[in-house]
Design a protein around this motif. Structure first.
Motif, PDB file in Angstrom:
ATOM      1  N   THR A  13      30.589  44.612  45.442  1.00 39.76           N
ATOM      2  CA  THR A  13      29.620  45.105  45.377  1.00 39.76           C
ATOM      3  C   THR A  13      28.707  45.808  44.406  1.00 39.76           C
ATOM      4  OG1 THR A  13      30.323  47.375  46.039  1.00 39.76           O
ATOM      5  CG2 THR A  13      30.079  45.766  47.817  1.00 39.76           C
ATOM      6  N   SER A  14      28.855  45.148  43.119  1.00 42.55           N
ATOM      7  CA  SER A  14      28.257  45.990  42.123  1.00 42.55           C
ATOM      8  C   SER A  14      29.244  44.851  40.381  1.00 42.55           C
ATOM      9  CB  SER A  14      28.913  47.139  41.740  1.00 42.55           C
ATOM     10  OG  SER A  14      28.158  47.754  40.732  1.00 42.55           O
ATOM     11  N   ILE A  16      30.508  43.435  37.743  1.00 43.15           N
ATOM     12  CA  ILE A  16      30.694  42.127  37.246  1.00 43.15           C
ATOM     13  C   ILE A  16      32.093  41.272  38.694  1.00 43.15           C
ATOM     14  CG2 ILE A  16      33.069  41.620  36.302  1.00 43.15           C
ATOM     15  CD1 ILE A  16      33.246  43.408  34.410  1.00 43.15           C
ATOM     16  N   PHE A  36      32.327  49.834  47.517  1.00 42.06           N
ATOM     17  CA  PHE A  36      31.113  50.627  48.068  1.00 42.06           C
ATOM     18  C   PHE A  36      29.877  50.653  48.037  1.00 42.06           C
ATOM     19  CE2 PHE A  36      34.958  54.188  46.683  1.00 42.06           C
ATOM     20  CZ  PHE A  36      35.591  53.305  48.076  1.00 42.06           C
ATOM     21  N   ASP A  63      38.754  51.721  50.709  1.00 46.98           N
ATOM     22  CA  ASP A  63      38.871  52.751  49.861  1.00 46.98           C
ATOM     23  C   ASP A  63      40.371  52.434  49.135  1.00 46.98           C
ATOM     24  OD1 ASP A  63      39.519  54.097  47.886  1.00 46.98           O
ATOM     25  OD2 ASP A  63      39.587  55.928  49.002  1.00 46.98           O
ATOM     26  N   LEU A  64      40.024  51.816  48.079  1.00 44.80           N
ATOM     27  CA  LEU A  64      42.109  50.811  47.156  1.00 44.80           C
ATOM     28  C   LEU A  64      42.110  51.899  46.469  1.00 44.80           C
ATOM     29  CD1 LEU A  64      40.954  47.389  45.736  1.00 44.80           C
ATOM     30  CD2 LEU A  64      40.849  48.377  48.506  1.00 44.80           C
ATOM     31  N   ASN A  90      39.413  43.852  40.883  1.00 47.76           N
ATOM     32  CA  ASN A  90      38.380  43.921  39.634  1.00 47.76           C
ATOM     33  C   ASN A  90      38.168  45.260  39.826  1.00 47.76           C
ATOM     34  OD1 ASN A  90      35.499  43.475  38.455  1.00 47.76           O
ATOM     35  ND2 ASN A  90      35.028  44.266  40.108  1.00 47.76           N
ATOM     36  N   TYR A 155      42.229  55.873  31.136  1.00 50.11           N
ATOM     37  CA  TYR A 155      41.869  54.289  31.478  1.00 50.11           C
ATOM     38  C   TYR A 155      42.286  53.161  30.734  1.00 50.11           C
ATOM     39  CZ  TYR A 155      37.950  50.474  31.293  1.00 50.11           C
ATOM     40  OH  TYR A 155      37.454  49.447  31.754  1.00 50.11           O
ATOM     41  N   LYS A 159      44.825  50.147  32.118  1.00 45.53           N
ATOM     42  CA  LYS A 159      44.101  48.605  32.215  1.00 45.53           C
ATOM     43  C   LYS A 159      45.901  48.165  30.975  1.00 45.53           C
ATOM     44  CE  LYS A 159      40.513  48.459  33.538  1.00 45.53           C
ATOM     45  NZ  LYS A 159      39.774  47.266  34.736  1.00 45.53           N
ATOM     46  N   GLY A 186      34.820  43.031  26.726  1.00 48.01           N
ATOM     47  CA  GLY A 186      34.868  44.150  25.976  1.00 48.01           C
ATOM     48  C   GLY A 186      33.580  44.687  26.766  1.00 48.01           C
ATOM     49  N   VAL A 188      30.147  44.755  29.202  1.00 46.73           N
ATOM     50  CA  VAL A 188      29.773  44.414  30.012  1.00 46.73           C
ATOM     51  C   VAL A 188      28.566  45.854  30.110  1.00 46.73           C
ATOM     52  CG1 VAL A 188      29.616  42.763  31.913  1.00 46.73           C
ATOM     53  CG2 VAL A 188      31.770  43.113  29.713  1.00 46.73           C
ATOM     54  N   THR A 190      27.257  47.076  32.633  1.00 40.16           N
ATOM     55  CA  THR A 190      26.741  47.181  34.795  1.00 40.16           C
ATOM     56  C   THR A 190      26.892  48.720  34.723  1.00 40.16           C
ATOM     57  OG1 THR A 190      29.527  47.342  34.345  1.00 40.16           O
ATOM     58  CG2 THR A 190      28.935  44.999  34.558  1.00 40.16           C
ATOM     59  N   VAL A 193      29.317  51.260  32.634  1.00 42.61           N
ATOM     60  CA  VAL A 193      29.365  50.930  31.111  1.00 42.61           C
ATOM     61  C   VAL A 193      28.123  52.601  31.382  1.00 42.61           C
ATOM     62  CG1 VAL A 193      28.244  50.572  29.171  1.00 42.61           C
ATOM     63  CG2 VAL A 193      30.508  49.238  30.492  1.00 42.61           C
TER      64      VAL A 193
HETATM   65  P1  NAD Z   1      30.778  48.616  38.262  1.00 42.89           P
HETATM   66  O1  NAD Z   1      30.820  50.144  38.682  1.00 42.89           O
HETATM   67  O2  NAD Z   1      29.572  48.035  38.773  1.00 42.89           O
HETATM   68  O3  NAD Z   1      31.733  48.331  39.988  1.00 42.89           O
HETATM   69  C1  NAD Z   1      32.591  48.484  40.332  1.00 42.89           C
HETATM   70  C2  NAD Z   1      33.094  48.216  41.504  1.00 42.89           C
HETATM   71  O4  NAD Z   1      34.208  48.931  41.798  1.00 42.89           O
HETATM   72  C3  NAD Z   1      32.281  47.957  42.822  1.00 42.89           C
HETATM   73  O5  NAD Z   1      31.709  47.613  43.717  1.00 42.89           O
HETATM   74  C4  NAD Z   1      32.923  50.114  42.975  1.00 42.89           C
HETATM   75  O6  NAD Z   1      32.168  49.924  44.201  1.00 42.89           O
HETATM   76  C5  NAD Z   1      34.596  50.046  43.425  1.00 42.89           C
HETATM   77  N1  NAD Z   1      35.082  50.730  43.937  1.00 42.89           N
HETATM   78  C6  NAD Z   1      34.892  51.968  43.048  1.00 42.89           C
HETATM   79  N2  NAD Z   1      36.017  53.006  43.647  1.00 42.89           N
HETATM   80  C7  NAD Z   1      36.813  52.113  44.380  1.00 42.89           C
HETATM   81  C8  NAD Z   1      37.536  52.364  45.816  1.00 42.89           C
HETATM   82  N3  NAD Z   1      38.216  53.230  45.481  1.00 42.89           N
HETATM   83  N4  NAD Z   1      38.122  51.314  46.063  1.00 42.89           N
HETATM   84  C9  NAD Z   1      37.413  50.028  46.549  1.00 42.89           C
HETATM   85  N5  NAD Z   1      36.052  49.382  45.412  1.00 42.89           N
HETATM   86  C10 NAD Z   1      36.008  50.883  44.937  1.00 42.89           C
HETATM   87  O7  NAD Z   1      32.029  48.028  37.362  1.00 42.89           O
HETATM   88  P2  NAD Z   1      31.686  46.717  36.783  1.00 42.89           P
HETATM   89  O8  NAD Z   1      31.511  46.966  35.002  1.00 42.89           O
HETATM   90  O9  NAD Z   1      31.207  45.700  37.085  1.00 42.89           O
HETATM   91  O10 NAD Z   1      33.750  47.389  36.381  1.00 42.89           O
HETATM   92  C11 NAD Z   1      33.842  45.610  36.825  1.00 42.89           C
HETATM   93  C12 NAD Z   1      35.575  46.199  35.796  1.00 42.89           C
HETATM   94  O11 NAD Z   1      35.408  45.392  35.342  1.00 42.89           O
HETATM   95  C13 NAD Z   1      36.694  46.821  35.957  1.00 42.89           C
HETATM   96  O12 NAD Z   1      38.057  47.519  36.513  1.00 42.89           O
HETATM   97  C14 NAD Z   1      36.265  47.919  34.855  1.00 42.89           C
HETATM   98  O13 NAD Z   1      37.452  48.734  34.394  1.00 42.89           O
HETATM   99  C15 NAD Z   1      36.453  45.961  34.168  1.00 42.89           C
HETATM  100  N6  NAD Z   1      35.336  46.302  32.952  1.00 42.89           N
HETATM  101  C16 NAD Z   1      34.576  46.541  32.759  1.00 42.89           C
HETATM  102  C17 NAD Z   1      33.984  46.582  31.665  1.00 42.89           C
HETATM  103  C18 NAD Z   1      32.193  46.755  31.666  1.00 42.89           C
HETATM  104  O14 NAD Z   1      32.058  47.057  29.962  1.00 42.89           O
HETATM  105  N7  NAD Z   1      31.389  46.760  32.325  1.00 42.89           N
HETATM  106  C19 NAD Z   1      34.034  45.728  30.274  1.00 42.89           C
HETATM  107  C20 NAD Z   1      35.986  45.792  30.334  1.00 42.89           C
HETATM  108  C21 NAD Z   1      36.540  45.911  31.943  1.00 42.89           C
END
Ligand code: NAD
Length: 260
Positions: A13-14, A16, A36, A63-64, A90, A155, A159, A186, A188, A190, A193
């Motif tokens: 929903t958000s 990546i 969410f 809720d995962l 993800n 974290y 990971k 690295g 991203v 979003t 971050v």
């Molecule tokens: P984000 O916060 O934009 O999105 C997270 C998503 O997970 C959302 O859709 C949220 O609703 C969902 N979520 C949160 N808690 C949840 C739960 N309990 N059950 C189900 N869904 C849930 O984050 P993002 O930056 O897009 O991150 C996505 C993935 O990429 C994550 O695993 C993050 O660790 C990884 N990541 C992100 C970055 C970055 O820089 N943004 C870098 C490396 C890895």
């Protein structure tokens, strides 16, 4: 390219996950969205992806961090589509604090979502993939699956755990047409971050601007944030036939961060 396949993208929903879901649908895959957010916005996203790409799109608000809700989501997906052919783990959260001040409930929450949820989705997806002798599992890990940064103990531990899970399962299913890989972005730009900037500023005693330039982008030789489109493109490639021989790989997409 992915017509007649079904993809489940957790946390779509958000950020990546949303970009990955949209790109998989653009290749013809039916989708299960999860995550969410505002119910009306999620429904609008569901309808928009379905009409734009002519695919079926369902949504699960599971809720995962709760194994019972993961079981329900996976059961429903398999009942409706027969198989989750492409599983993208993800969903993830972050918490930033020194380890001796790390709230125990935050540690448990980060581990439950960022690591244990993938164990559950994988174990529940595999029987149908094995029956079809085809499957793609892509874990969105992080550069923090390969290297550490201070104040992110939960974290980084989670990971690194995802990298280990990826390699182990890849070996277990290697002869069955199923691949499992970890994508390691690295930084991203979003909401994940953006939200950690105030806590990182507090933990390090610096300003939010200094966090962006002296902490986040300092790690990346490219001096650029990775984009959600780039992570989605790599994920789509790993889901393709061309990637059939890539398995058990932990693949950085980090502007050179982990080459240092
Ligand atoms: P984000 O916060 O934009 O999105 C997270 C998503 O997970 C959302 O859709 C949220 O609703 C969902 N979520 C949160 N808690 C949840 C739960 N309990 N059950 C189900 N869904 C849930 O984050 P993002 O930056 O897009 O991150 C996505 C993935 O990429 C994550 O695993 C993050 O660790 C990884 N990541 C992100 C970055 C970055 O820089 N943004 C870098 C490396 C890895």
């Amino acid at each position: 390219m992915l017509k007649a396949k079904t993809a489940l993208v957790t946390g779509s929903t958000s950020g990546i996950g949303r970009a990955i879901a949209e790109n998989l649908a653009a290749q013809g895959a039916n989708l299960i969205l999860n995550g969410f957010g505002d119910a009306d916005e999620i429904e609008a996203l569901r309808l928009q992806i379905a009409s734009q790409h002519g695919v079926q799109v369902r949504y699960s608000g599971a809720d995962l961090s709760r194994p019972d809700q993961i079981e329900q989501m996976m059961g429903q997906a398999i009942t409706e589509f027969g198989c989750v052919d492409i599983l993208v783990n993800n969903a993830g959260i972050q918490h930033v604090a020194p380890v001796d001040e790390f709230p125990v409930d935050k540690w448990n929450a980060v581990l439950a979502l960022n690591l244990t949820a993938s164990f559950h989705t994988v174990r529940l997806a595999l029987p149908a993939m094995k029956a079809k002798q085809w499957g793609r599992i892509i874990n969105i890990a992080s550069a923090h699956a390969l290297v550490a940064s201070p104040f992110k103990s939960a974290y980084v531990a989670a990971k690194h755990g995802v990298a280990g899970l990826t390699k182990t399962v890849a070996l277990e299913v290697a002869e069955q047409g199923i691949t499992m890989n970890a994508v390691c972005p690295g930084y991203v730009w979003t909401p994940l971050v953006e939200k950690q900037i105030p806590d990182t500023a507090k933990a390090r005693g610096i300003t939010p601007q200094e966090v962006i330039h002296d902490v986040l982008l300092k790690a990346q030789p490219s001096k650029k944030f990775v984009t959600v489109e780039q992570v989605a493109a790599l994920t789509v490639f790993l889901a393709s036939e061309a990637a059939a021989s890539i398995t058990g790989a932990v693949i950085p997409i980090d502007g050179g961060w982990t080459a240092q």
